[in-house]
Write an enzyme that holds these catalytic residues in place. Structure first.
Site, PDB file in Angstrom:
ATOM      1  N   ALA A   1     -13.588   6.327  27.903  1.00 49.41           N
ATOM      2  CA  ALA A   1     -14.763   5.468  28.043  1.00 49.41           C
ATOM      3  C   ALA A   1     -15.026   5.110  29.499  1.00 49.41           C
ATOM      4  O   ALA A   1     -14.145   5.219  30.351  1.00 49.41           O
ATOM      5  CB  ALA A   1     -14.551   4.198  27.226  1.00 49.41           C
ATOM      6  N   CYS A   2     -16.232   4.674  29.749  1.00 50.17           N
ATOM      7  CA  CYS A   2     -16.637   4.160  31.064  1.00 50.17           C
ATOM      8  C   CYS A   2     -15.675   3.066  31.489  1.00 50.17           C
ATOM      9  O   CYS A   2     -15.349   2.216  30.671  1.00 50.17           O
ATOM     10  CB  CYS A   2     -18.062   3.592  30.973  1.00 50.17           C
ATOM     11  SG  CYS A   2     -18.578   2.667  32.425  1.00 50.17           S
ATOM     12  N   PRO A   3     -15.210   3.017  32.722  1.00 44.99           N
ATOM     13  CA  PRO A   3     -15.570   3.881  33.845  1.00 44.99           C
ATOM     14  C   PRO A   3     -14.615   5.057  34.046  1.00 44.99           C
ATOM     15  O   PRO A   3     -14.494   5.559  35.163  1.00 44.99           O
ATOM     16  CB  PRO A   3     -15.493   2.913  35.026  1.00 44.99           C
ATOM     17  CG  PRO A   3     -14.334   2.024  34.677  1.00 44.99           C
ATOM     18  CD  PRO A   3     -14.322   1.912  33.164  1.00 44.99           C
TER      19      PRO A   3
END
Lengths: 80, 137
Positions: free
Chosen positions: A15-17
């Site tokens: 997932a981000c980041p």
């Protein structure tokens, strides 16, 4: 310019980041002329990679969506 | 690129607010920002050698199990892991507020040294934050 290396970064499923972090880690070890190909599934990666390109001035050769992933192909041009 | 700076005053002790601290810190550090985090209030209980258990806001309590499952599904690291990743990648400093630490009876040795760099007063933080963006979380 001499032919650079091609580096593949598989950031699928994180997932981000995470994907941008993995791209930056690869970028730190890259040199001008190298090509970095990033695979990601986080939907934020598409706008984020564009933002990173506009921030750093590297070249976005290709940005495409496949059924199961986003693929960004970046040519490293802005290393000093 | 290296001259940009983001500073955070982290007051909240609930995990829903600490997650974005980790996300912003990791991304900013990777991008080359200088990051200063000033931990105060209830957030101090989360950076101890023996940190407090996860705390969630009452009004969303029913949704917490689904969120935790979702976080596991997307393989999101804990906010602390993200801050540590930020430290590895760039210039991230974490400071504990001396005034609130005193009020809570916490000494420098009570804080997890892999997260907290120092215990400082607010003047030190304001000087470090000067000229950059500041978030209050």
């Amino acid at each position: 310019m001499s032919q650079g290396n091609r580096i593949t970064v598989d950031a699928r499923g994180i997932a981000c980041p995470g994907p941008i972090t993995e791209l930056i880690k690869a970028y730190r070890n890259a040199k001008n002329g190298d090509v970095i190909e990033v695979w990601a599934t986080d939907p934020g990666f598409e706008p984020d990679v564009k933002a990173w390109i506009s921030r750093t001035g590297n070249q976005l050769v290709e940005l495409r969506k496949e059924q199961d992933k986003i693929i960004a192909v970046i040519k490293v041009t802005a290393k000093r | 690129m290296g001259s940009e700076k983001i500073s955070m005053i982290v007051f909240s002790g609930t995990d829903d607010r600490l997650i974005p601290v980790g996300v912003i810190t990791q991304a900013a550090a990777a991008l080359g920002y200088e990051v200063n985090i000033f931990i105060t209030g209830w957030a101090l209980t989360k950076v101890l050698r023996k940190p407090a258990q996860p705390v969630w806001p009452k009004e969303f309590e029913q949704m917490v199990p689904a969120l935790q499952q979702g976080m596991a599904r997307i393989k999101a690291p804990s906010w602390v892991e993200m801050v540590k990743q930020g430290k590895e990648l760039g210039k991230v400093k974490v400071y504990a507020c001396s005034m609130m630490a005193e009020a809570m009876g916490l000494k420098k040795e009570d804080f997890d040294p892999s997260i907290v760099d120092d215990v400082v007063g607010v003047t030190t933080f304001l000087e470090m934050a000067k000229g950059g963006q500041v978030l209050f979380i």
